[in-house]
Design an enzyme around this catalytic site. Structure first.
Site, PDB file in Angstrom:
ATOM      1  N   TYR A 122       1.503 -52.457  26.547  1.00 55.96           N
ATOM      2  CA  TYR A 122       0.523 -53.436  27.031  1.00 55.96           C
ATOM      3  C   TYR A 122       0.262 -53.247  28.525  1.00 55.96           C
ATOM      4  O   TYR A 122       1.182 -53.039  29.319  1.00 55.96           O
ATOM      5  CB  TYR A 122       0.987 -54.858  26.766  1.00 55.96           C
ATOM      6  N   LEU A 164     -13.215 -66.519  14.024  1.00 59.33           N
ATOM      7  CA  LEU A 164     -12.887 -67.842  13.495  1.00 59.33           C
ATOM      8  C   LEU A 164     -12.676 -68.879  14.597  1.00 59.33           C
ATOM      9  O   LEU A 164     -12.187 -69.967  14.333  1.00 59.33           O
ATOM     10  CB  LEU A 164     -11.629 -67.747  12.624  1.00 59.33           C
TER      11      LEU A 164
END
Length: 324
Positions: A53, A218
Site C-alpha cells: 500500500y 452501492l
C-alpha cells in the site's frame, strides 16, 4: 461495537475492519492518524494494511504512516489486531515478489520495521502463488511463528480449493493454517458464495470482505449525482447504467429504512453467514462513523429477500447452485 472470533482463532475482533489503503495516496498522514484515533474510540480493534500500500514507487508508505501512529501511541499496540499482507511486487529484483520463503523472510522484517512493531497479528498471503509449494510457505511461517513475529496467518483472493490445499498441508505439519480469507464480496459480486464461503466455513476461516460497496456503486451514486449535478467518470457511468434499475430500487429501500445506501450495503454484508466483518477504507472520520452505524441496522427476512431479488447471488453453494 460488536466483536466476534476471527474464524476458529480465539482472538476477538471488531465486526468493522479498518482498511488503510487510502492512507498516503488519498488521505494525508495527519488525517489518517485522526481516523485511527477515532476508530479506537469507536471500538474498532481490527486494522488491515499491506506491504504494497502506497503503491509503486511508494510501496510501504501506508505501513510507515501506521508505524508512526503506533510509535506515538504505544498503548494502542496491544489494543488492536494488526494485519498486513505479503505477495505483491516490492521492487525490481526477481525475488521482490511472491510467496517464496526468501521473499516472506525479507518482507516480514521490512513490514515490522515500517510498522514499528515486534509482531504481525494476522499475516496474510495477498494472492496465491502457484509457483511455490505449500511445504515451503508453511516452513517459512513456522519459523516466524516460532520467533514470535507472526501470530496468525490468513489468505486473500484465494479460491475455495486453494484454501483446502493450504489448510490440509498445514494440518500435516501440525500447524494452525489459515484462519481468515479476505475476498471481494458485495451485493454486486457474490461469486464467493459458490465455493469460497463453504470452504472457509468448513476449515474455520473468517470471511473479511473487501470492496463491500462495489467500489462505491452501492454508496448512493444516483442520489449523489442528482444532488451535485456531477457526472461520473466513464467507467463508473457504464456500471451505473448497467445496474440503474437495481440501484434505483436499492437506494429507495435505503431511504425507506432511514439509512444511507452505504450503510444498507454494509448491513447486508454483516448479515451474511461466515462474515467476520467488512473492510471499510475511510478517507474521512465521517465515513468511518457512517460505516460503524451499519452495526445498528437490522434487516428482516423481507429486506433480505428484496435485496436478493435486486442483486441475485449464484443460487447458493456449489454444486447445488447449478447442478441440482
Amino acid at each position: 461495537m460488536e466483536y466476534t472470533q476471527l474464524g476458529r482463532a480465539g482472538v476477538k475482533v471488531s465486526r468493522i475492519v479498518l482498511g488503510t489503503m487510502n492512507f498516503g495516496p488519498a488521505t494525508d498522514e495527519d488525517e489518517a492518524h485522526r481516523i485511527m484515533d477515532r476508530a479506537l474510540e469507536l471500538g474498532v480493534n481490527f486494522f488491515d494494511t499491506a506491504n504494497v500500500y502506497g503503491h509503486a514507487p511508494n510501496q510501504g508508505w501506508t505501513e510507515q504512516i501506521i508505524g508512526r501512529w503506533l510509535a506515538s501511541r504505544p498503548e494502542a499496540r496491544d489494543r488492536i489486531v494488526l494485519a498486513t499482507k505479503v505477495y505483491q511486487v516490492m521492487g525490481d529484483d526477481p525475488n521482490d515478489r511472491g510467496l517464496s520463503a526468501y521473499h516472506i523472510r525479507a518482507q516480514i522484517e521490512a513490514s515490522l520495521r515500517r510498522l514499528q512493531t515486534d509482531r504481525i497479528d494476522l499475516y496474510q498471503f495477498h494472492h496465491v502463488d502457484r509457483t511455490v509449494q505449500w511445504e515451503e510457505i508453511w516452513q517459512a511461517i513456522d519459523v516466524l511463528v516460532g520467533q514470535g513475529k507472526v501470530v496468525y496467518t490468513g489468505s486473500s483472493n484465494f479460491a475455495g480449493w486453494t484454501i483446502a490445499r493450504a489448510n490440509e498441508q498445514a494440518a500435516k505439519r501440525g500447524g494452525l493454517g489459515l484462519v481468515a480469507e479476505q475476498s471481494i464480496y458485495s451485493l454486486v459480486n457474490r461469486h464467493i458464495e459458490l465455493e469460497v464461503i463453504p470452504a472457509a466455513q468448513h476449515y474455520g476461516l473468517g470471511i473479511i470482505p473487501w470492496s463491500p460497496l462495489a467500489g462505491g456503486l452501492l454508496g448512493g451514486v444516483l442520489g449523489q449525482a442528482a444532488e451535485s449535478g456531477r457526472r461520473a467518470g466513464p467507467q463508473m457511468a457504464e456500471r451505473i447504467e448497467k445496474h440503474r434499475p437495481q440501484l434505483e430500487q436499492y437506494e429507495a429501500l435505503a431511504a425507506s429504512k432511514g439509512v444511507s445506501p452505504a450503510i444498507l450495503g454494509l448491513a447486508w454484508i454483516l448479515h451474511q453467514p461466515g462474515v467476520t466483518g467488512p473492510i471499510i477504507g475511510p478517507r474521512t472520520i465521517e465515513q468511518l462513523e457512517d460505516a460503524v452505524a451499519a452495526l445498528e441496522v437490522e434487516l428482516d427476512d423481507t429486506d433480505l429477500k428484496t435485496l436478493d431479488e435486486l442483486f441475485p447471488g449464484p443460487g447458493g453453494a456449489a454444486p447445488e447452485a447449478y447442478a441440482w
